[in-house]
Motif scaffolding. Structure first.
Motif, short mmCIF file in Angstrom:
data_model
loop_
_atom_site.label_atom_id
_atom_site.label_comp_id
_atom_site.label_asym_id
_atom_site.label_seq_id
_atom_site.Cartn_x
_atom_site.Cartn_y
_atom_site.Cartn_z
N GLN A 126 0.83 -1.20 0.00
CA GLN A 126 0.00 0.00 0.00
C GLN A 126 0.87 1.25 0.00
N THR A 127 0.43 2.27 -0.71
CA THR A 127 1.15 3.54 -0.67
C THR A 127 0.88 4.24 0.65
N ALA A 128 1.77 5.17 1.00
CA ALA A 128 1.57 5.96 2.21
C ALA A 128 0.26 6.76 2.12
N ARG A 129 -0.06 7.25 0.93
CA ARG A 129 -1.30 8.01 0.76
C ARG A 129 -2.52 7.12 1.03
N HIS A 130 -2.47 5.89 0.56
CA HIS A 130 -3.56 4.94 0.80
C HIS A 130 -3.74 4.74 2.31
N GLN A 131 -2.65 4.54 3.02
CA GLN A 131 -2.72 4.33 4.45
C GLN A 131 -3.21 5.57 5.18
N LEU A 132 -2.77 6.74 4.74
CA LEU A 132 -3.20 7.99 5.37
C LEU A 132 -4.69 8.24 5.16
N LEU A 133 -5.20 7.89 3.99
CA LEU A 133 -6.64 8.05 3.74
C LEU A 133 -7.45 7.20 4.73
N LEU A 134 -7.01 5.98 4.97
CA LEU A 134 -7.73 5.10 5.89
C LEU A 134 -7.56 5.54 7.34
N SER A 135 -6.33 5.85 7.73
CA SER A 135 -6.09 6.20 9.14
C SER A 135 -6.72 7.55 9.50
N THR A 136 -6.72 8.50 8.58
CA THR A 136 -7.34 9.80 8.86
C THR A 136 -8.84 9.66 9.02
N ALA A 137 -9.47 8.84 8.19
CA ALA A 137 -10.91 8.59 8.33
C ALA A 137 -11.20 7.90 9.66
N ALA A 138 -10.33 6.95 10.04
CA ALA A 138 -10.51 6.25 11.32
C ALA A 138 -10.34 7.22 12.49
N PHE A 191 -14.30 10.79 7.57
CA PHE A 191 -13.98 10.92 6.15
C PHE A 191 -12.62 11.59 5.98
N SER A 192 -11.96 11.22 4.92
CA SER A 192 -10.71 11.88 4.52
C SER A 192 -10.74 12.05 3.02
N HIS A 193 -9.89 12.95 2.51
CA HIS A 193 -9.89 13.13 1.05
C HIS A 193 -8.53 13.58 0.55
N PHE A 194 -8.26 13.19 -0.67
CA PHE A 194 -7.09 13.67 -1.41
C PHE A 194 -7.56 13.88 -2.84
N ASP A 195 -7.69 15.15 -3.23
CA ASP A 195 -8.19 15.50 -4.56
C ASP A 195 -7.11 16.21 -5.35
N ARG A 196 -6.90 15.76 -6.56
CA ARG A 196 -5.89 16.36 -7.43
C ARG A 196 -6.52 16.69 -8.77
N SER A 197 -6.42 17.95 -9.19
CA SER A 197 -6.94 18.37 -10.49
C SER A 197 -5.85 19.10 -11.25
N SER A 198 -5.91 19.00 -12.56
CA SER A 198 -4.89 19.65 -13.40
C SER A 198 -5.51 20.16 -14.69
N ILE A 199 -5.02 21.31 -15.13
CA ILE A 199 -5.37 21.87 -16.43
C ILE A 199 -4.08 22.01 -17.22
N LEU A 200 -3.97 21.20 -18.26
CA LEU A 200 -2.73 21.11 -19.04
C LEU A 200 -1.58 20.78 -18.09
N PHE A 201 -0.62 21.69 -17.89
CA PHE A 201 0.54 21.38 -17.06
C PHE A 201 0.44 21.99 -15.65
N PHE A 202 -0.71 22.57 -15.31
CA PHE A 202 -0.88 23.23 -14.02
C PHE A 202 -1.85 22.42 -13.16
#
Length: 208
Positions: free
Chosen positions: A28-40, A173-184
């Motif tokens: 599991q990635t660290a982000r995966h684990q953080l999503l679960l532990s933060t929600a817990a 609940f926890s969240h990690f949202d990433r959005s991009s427009i072209l290179f930004f």
């Protein structure tokens, strides 16, 4: 004369010249684990039993899940910590407890949603070479990851089995949202406090 398979291969190589290697320890990635532990953590913070102060509580996790996996063991620890913070004592066994807290998990997982404005990756068959996956071309892309935790706690008398307290399920609940427009791109997350995130980025910048 250039045949179509060779032309397609050349175009794919030019467009796909950048490769990212995903390497994690453990699986599991660290982000995966953080999503679960933060929600817990968030769900556990909502635990507020109505018991006499100083009650000795044994936390029964038989119906929660395997304590051998990361998700369950961390969540159980967070629940125990929440009970301690409420002013109760933890008993090492049911025989030593005034109250049994039976805990169960209704959810401890991650929802994923991705949206794309552009050209998705596609598999192109190449004779004698097998399929080749073309790179994705995105003008706008959004990746949303939501960690969800749902716990239920029931408190009953350790000697008589009589119900002492039972509240509605608690949610986190926890969240990690990433959005991009072209290179930004931009990121919105509640996985770490701002000062911890700054330290993480500073540490990452010093790595080779």
């Amino acid at each position: 004369m250039i045949r179509y398979p060779l032309l397609l291969l050349a175009i794919a190589v030019l467009l796909g010249g950048c490769t990212t290697l995903r390497e994690t320890e453990p699986g599991q990635t660290a982000r995966h684990q953080l999503l679960l532990s933060t929600a817990a953590d968030e769900a556990s913070q909502r635990i507020s039993p109505n018991l006499p102060a100083g009650t000795s509580v044994f936390v029964n996790t038989d119906h929660f899940g395997s304590s051998d996996d990361y998700q369950s063991s961390y969540a159980i620890g967070a629940i125990r910590a929440a009970i301690l913070k409420q002013g109760y004592n933890l008993a090492a066994s049911a025989d030593e407890a005034d109250t049994i807290a039976e805990v169960s998990s209704g959810a401890l997982s991650i929802d994923r949603r991705e949206r794309l404005l552009g050209v998705p990756s596609a598999s192109v068959p190449i004779p004698l070479a097998g399929p080749f996956k073309t790179p994705e071309i995105s003008f706008w892309k959004s990746k949303e990851r939501t960690g969800v935790a749902k716990f239920r706690l029931t408190f009953y008398d350790a000697e008589t089995g009589a119900l002492q307290d039972a509240s509605d399920p608690v949610y986190g609940f926890s969240h990690f949202d990433r959005s991009s427009i072209l290179f930004f791109g931009s990121t919105d997350s509640n996985l770490m406090p701002p000062e911890v995130e700054e330290r993480r980025e500073s540490n990452a910048g010093t790595q080779d």
